[in-house]
Write an enzyme that holds these catalytic residues in place. Structure first.
Site, PDB file in Angstrom:
ATOM      1  N   LYS A  26       0.837  -1.209   0.000  1.00 40.92           N
ATOM      2  CA  LYS A  26       0.000   0.000   0.000  1.00 40.92           C
ATOM      3  C   LYS A  26       0.869   1.255   0.000  1.00 40.92           C
ATOM      4  O   LYS A  26       0.594   2.196  -0.741  1.00 40.92           O
ATOM      5  CB  LYS A  26      -0.927  -0.030   1.223  1.00 40.92           C
ATOM      6  CG  LYS A  26      -1.923   1.112   1.279  1.00 40.92           C
ATOM      7  CD  LYS A  26      -3.198   0.708   2.007  1.00 40.92           C
ATOM      8  CE  LYS A  26      -3.024   0.620   3.514  1.00 40.92           C
ATOM      9  NZ  LYS A  26      -2.857   1.929   4.153  1.00 40.92           N
ATOM     10  N   SER A  27       1.911   1.287   0.795  1.00 46.22           N
ATOM     11  CA  SER A  27       2.779   2.470   0.862  1.00 46.22           C
ATOM     12  C   SER A  27       3.398   2.768  -0.505  1.00 46.22           C
ATOM     13  O   SER A  27       3.419   3.918  -0.969  1.00 46.22           O
ATOM     14  CB  SER A  27       3.919   2.237   1.863  1.00 46.22           C
ATOM     15  OG  SER A  27       3.405   2.101   3.161  1.00 46.22           O
ATOM     16  N   ARG A  31       2.590   5.986  -3.280  1.00 45.25           N
ATOM     17  CA  ARG A  31       3.712   6.843  -3.698  1.00 45.25           C
ATOM     18  C   ARG A  31       3.954   6.743  -5.192  1.00 45.25           C
ATOM     19  O   ARG A  31       4.352   7.727  -5.830  1.00 45.25           O
ATOM     20  CB  ARG A  31       4.974   6.451  -2.913  1.00 45.25           C
ATOM     21  CG  ARG A  31       4.924   6.894  -1.447  1.00 45.25           C
ATOM     22  CD  ARG A  31       5.944   6.118  -0.634  1.00 45.25           C
ATOM     23  NE  ARG A  31       6.104   6.588   0.739  1.00 45.25           N
ATOM     24  CZ  ARG A  31       5.283   6.307   1.747  1.00 45.25           C
ATOM     25  NH1 ARG A  31       4.188   5.566   1.535  1.00 45.25           N
ATOM     26  NH2 ARG A  31       5.526   6.759   2.963  1.00 45.25           N
ATOM     27  N   GLY A  99      -5.367   7.428   5.251  1.00 44.18           N
ATOM     28  CA  GLY A  99      -4.486   8.362   5.953  1.00 44.18           C
ATOM     29  C   GLY A  99      -3.254   8.698   5.119  1.00 44.18           C
ATOM     30  O   GLY A  99      -2.880   9.869   4.971  1.00 44.18           O
ATOM     31  N   ARG A 127      -8.906  11.651  12.556  1.00 42.08           N
ATOM     32  CA  ARG A 127      -7.449  11.503  12.725  1.00 42.08           C
ATOM     33  C   ARG A 127      -6.736  12.854  12.701  1.00 42.08           C
ATOM     34  O   ARG A 127      -7.145  13.768  11.990  1.00 42.08           O
ATOM     35  CB  ARG A 127      -6.907  10.565  11.636  1.00 42.08           C
ATOM     36  CG  ARG A 127      -7.517   9.179  11.759  1.00 42.08           C
ATOM     37  CD  ARG A 127      -6.993   8.231  10.739  1.00 42.08           C
ATOM     38  NE  ARG A 127      -5.591   7.900  10.988  1.00 42.08           N
ATOM     39  CZ  ARG A 127      -4.867   7.114  10.195  1.00 42.08           C
ATOM     40  NH1 ARG A 127      -5.423   6.592   9.107  1.00 42.08           N
ATOM     41  NH2 ARG A 127      -3.622   6.854  10.484  1.00 42.08           N
ATOM     42  N   SER A 172       7.047   9.268  12.079  1.00 42.37           N
ATOM     43  CA  SER A 172       5.989   9.057  11.086  1.00 42.37           C
ATOM     44  C   SER A 172       6.517   9.228   9.667  1.00 42.37           C
ATOM     45  O   SER A 172       6.947  10.317   9.277  1.00 42.37           O
ATOM     46  CB  SER A 172       4.838  10.042  11.330  1.00 42.37           C
ATOM     47  OG  SER A 172       3.980  10.045  10.213  1.00 42.37           O
ATOM     48  N   GLN A 174       4.664   9.140   7.166  1.00 42.51           N
ATOM     49  CA  GLN A 174       3.696   9.971   6.440  1.00 42.51           C
ATOM     50  C   GLN A 174       4.082  11.445   6.547  1.00 42.51           C
ATOM     51  O   GLN A 174       4.045  12.176   5.565  1.00 42.51           O
ATOM     52  CB  GLN A 174       2.291   9.766   7.005  1.00 42.51           C
ATOM     53  CG  GLN A 174       1.754   8.375   6.728  1.00 42.51           C
ATOM     54  CD  GLN A 174       0.349   8.179   7.266  1.00 42.51           C
ATOM     55  OE1 GLN A 174      -0.193   9.055   7.934  1.00 42.51           O
ATOM     56  NE2 GLN A 174      -0.228   7.034   6.978  1.00 42.51           N
ATOM     57  N   ASP A 326       1.882  -1.253  11.841  1.00 43.50           N
ATOM     58  CA  ASP A 326       0.553  -1.726  11.450  1.00 43.50           C
ATOM     59  C   ASP A 326       0.301  -3.185  11.831  1.00 43.50           C
ATOM     60  O   ASP A 326      -0.788  -3.715  11.599  1.00 43.50           O
ATOM     61  CB  ASP A 326       0.359  -1.553   9.934  1.00 43.50           C
ATOM     62  CG  ASP A 326       0.311  -0.069   9.548  1.00 43.50           C
ATOM     63  OD1 ASP A 326      -0.057   0.759  10.401  1.00 43.50           O
ATOM     64  OD2 ASP A 326       0.656   0.252   8.392  1.00 43.50           O
ATOM     65  N   ARG A 400      -7.545  -3.409   9.641  1.00 49.18           N
ATOM     66  CA  ARG A 400      -6.605  -4.331  10.305  1.00 49.18           C
ATOM     67  C   ARG A 400      -7.210  -4.951  11.569  1.00 49.18           C
ATOM     68  O   ARG A 400      -6.839  -6.061  11.955  1.00 49.18           O
ATOM     69  CB  ARG A 400      -5.279  -3.636  10.588  1.00 49.18           C
ATOM     70  CG  ARG A 400      -4.612  -3.149   9.298  1.00 49.18           C
ATOM     71  CD  ARG A 400      -3.133  -2.903   9.431  1.00 49.18           C
ATOM     72  NE  ARG A 400      -2.681  -2.030   8.346  1.00 49.18           N
ATOM     73  CZ  ARG A 400      -2.401  -2.427   7.095  1.00 49.18           C
ATOM     74  NH1 ARG A 400      -2.524  -3.705   6.766  1.00 49.18           N
ATOM     75  NH2 ARG A 400      -2.019  -1.577   6.175  1.00 49.18           N
TER      76      ARG A 400
HETATM   77  C1  S3P Z   1       2.599   4.650   6.192  1.00 54.46           C
HETATM   78  C2  S3P Z   1       3.162   4.990   7.382  1.00 54.46           C
HETATM   79  C3  S3P Z   1       2.614   4.570   8.679  1.00 54.46           C
HETATM   80  C4  S3P Z   1       1.632   3.407   8.542  1.00 54.46           C
HETATM   81  C5  S3P Z   1       0.686   3.613   7.405  1.00 54.46           C
HETATM   82  C6  S3P Z   1       1.431   3.741   6.095  1.00 54.46           C
HETATM   83  C7  S3P Z   1       3.208   5.168   4.948  1.00 54.46           C
HETATM   84  O1  S3P Z   1       1.952   5.667   9.262  1.00 54.46           O
HETATM   85  O2  S3P Z   1       0.907   3.231   9.727  1.00 54.46           O
HETATM   86  O3  S3P Z   1      -0.204   2.518   7.292  1.00 54.46           O
HETATM   87  O4  S3P Z   1       2.915   4.639   3.861  1.00 54.46           O
HETATM   88  O5  S3P Z   1       3.988   6.136   5.041  1.00 54.46           O
HETATM   89  P1  S3P Z   1       2.772   6.778  10.105  1.00 54.46           P
HETATM   90  O6  S3P Z   1       3.799   7.312   9.205  1.00 54.46           O
HETATM   91  O7  S3P Z   1       1.785   7.829  10.473  1.00 54.46           O
HETATM   92  O8  S3P Z   1       3.322   6.039  11.286  1.00 54.46           O
END
Ligand code: S3P
Length: 447
Positions: A26-27, A31, A99, A127, A172, A174, A326, A400
């Site tokens: 997913k990450s 991106r 998110g 959030r 984080s 993110q 996660d 999850r």
């Molecule tokens: C992610 C970072 C994580 C993770 C999320 C995906 C990402 O969050 O929990 O599912 O793709 O950068 P945080 O960066 O807020 O910890």
């Protein structure tokens, strides 16, 4: 995603067997769509996760001017508009439950002299967004948000962004990524200092798309200092998305706890910033072997062979949290079947995920008779203290939580129901089919 909930029930199952391949990471999927949209020219992505979260990012990138189509072999083809050339979206950007999609796109929009309004579902609207908005404000971005910096919110990027040096107050990826994405269009260098290293997909992918980026260890030896040079055009890139270790986690834990199981989970990304769960399970005595290790699209991947194992409780240090953030809900499930107690520390960030995951996990364990104790940032699970299962778990729009407790039901003494399985569509659309094909007994409530 529609607002109606549908329950699912997992029953004690026979051995899980065979070879499974979980969907793309997913990450990396989010991106790849974003950076391909910011590049000039055509990029191709193979193995993209086609789940609701990533589709929301795709829709947002289209609204910002990118053209996204499906190629003859199922690859996704993106014609990027180029850094600095994004269009102002006509409608709101609806990120649903995502998110990562919403926060990273805030960085992209903030880096352009355009305005956009972000909305999401009830979970995303709870959030905290201040963690991303604060550094963007420092860079000159204007924000109008609800009390506490929650969605819905609108942002407008300035004509010229101020490059900043920013020390992350929370570990984080993110937040790191949103700042670096904004910095791509700032004159000069933007630096993010992370006290604890987090997943590095943004840095790897920025390099692949031709950005000028450097990663250095912090002077104290902890964490990283990442610097991107702004206003440097991105070139298109072909991306191969490996299988998501966070989705693989459900099949791996199920294979460990369902009696007689032996499963191979294929093509799993082994990036060290994501393998904290594997390390922890191995410390617990899990019979996990990693086979056929190879490289795909700049990431190490491998097939994970998992056999039912006698697990023992361990202490998981807080320093490991970023590499398995996660995976705690499903680790708590594994811990329920271990000999002795498992102590998980440093879990503050679990409070602000798709749900308050610490509370949701504790409530799910409670409903199913698993002895446990939870504090502000820790969870202790006592394994094998008696008969477990038989409960109904509230998922709070958290995929999850839904998948973790279905896995619990496969190995429990009595069936486990989750109140909403539709939320699983956000990250792992074929979860039910994949698990059933391996031998899992999961029944869906018909609408
Ligand atoms: C992610 C970072 C994580 C993770 C999320 C995906 C990402 O969050 O929990 O599912 O793709 O950068 P945080 O960066 O807020 O910890």
């Amino acid at each position: 995603m529609s607002e109606t909930r549908q329950a699912a029930t997992a029953s004690p199952s026979g051995p899980l067997t065979g070879r499974v391949r979980v969907p793309g990471d997913k990450s990396i999927s989010h991106r790849s769509l974003m950076l391909a949209s910011l590049a000039v020219g055509r990029s191709r992505v193979s193995g993209l996760l086609t789940a609701e979260d990533v589709m929301a990012t795709g829709a947002a990138m289209r609204q910002l001017g990118a053209t996204i189509t499906t190629g003859p072999e199922g690859d996704v083809v993106i014609d990027g508009v180029g850094l600095g050339a994004l269009a102002e979206p006509e409608g709101v950007l609806d990120f649903g439950n995502a998110g990562t999609g919403s926060r990273l796109t805030m960085g992209i929009v903030g880096g352009h002299p355009i305005a956009a309004t972000f909305v999401g579902d009830a979970s995303l609207s709870r959030r905290p967004m201040g963690r991303v908005l604060d550094p963007l404000r420092e860079m000159g971005v204007t924000v109008i948000a609800r009390e506490g910096d929650r969605l819905p919110l609108s942002i407008k990027g300035p004509r010229t962004l101020a490059p900043i040096v920013y020390r992350l107050p929370v570990a984080s990826a993110q937040v790191k990524s949103a700042i670096l994405f904004a910095g791509l269009n700032a004159p000069g260098e933007t630096t993010v200092i992370e006290p604890v290293a987090t997943r590095d997909h943004t840095e790897r992918m920025l390099t692949a798309f031709g950005a000028e980026i450097r990663r250095e260890a912090n002077a104290d030896g902890e964490g990283m200092r990442i610097t991107v040079a702004g206003r440097h055009p991105l070139r298109p890139c072909d991306v191969i998305v490996p299988a998501d270790p966070s989705s693989a986690a459900f099949a791996i834990v199920a294979g460990l706890i369902v009696p007689g199981s032996e499963l191979v989970v294929e093509d799993v990304m082994l990036n060290p910033s994501r393998t904290g769960l594997i390390t922890t399970l191995q410390e617990m005595g899990a019979d996990l072997t990693i086979e056929n290790i190879r490289n795909a699209g700049g990431e190490e991947i491998g097939d994970i062979r998992v056999k039912e194992s006698r697990l023992v409780g361990v202490t998981v240090p807080g320093s490991r949290a970023p590499s398995m953030i996660d995976e705690y809900p499903v680790l708590a499930v594994a811990a329920a079947f271990a000999e002795g107690a498992t102590m998980m520390e440093g879990l503050d960030e679990l409070r602000v995920k798709e749900s308050d995951r610490l509370a949701a996990v504790a409530a799910g364990l409670e409903a199913n008779g698993v002895v446990h104790e939870a504090g502000r940032d820790w969870l202790r699970v006592e394994g094998r203290t008696g008969s477990i299962g038989g409960g109904t778990v509230t998922t709070h729009l958290d995929h999850r939580i839904a998948m973790s407790f279905l896995v619990l039901g496969l190995a429990a003494d009595r069936a486990v129901t989750v109140d909403d399985h539709k939320t699983i569509q956000t990250s792992f659309p074929n979860f039910m089919a994949l698990m059933r094909d391996a031998g899992a007994e999961i029944a869906l409530e018909t609408a």
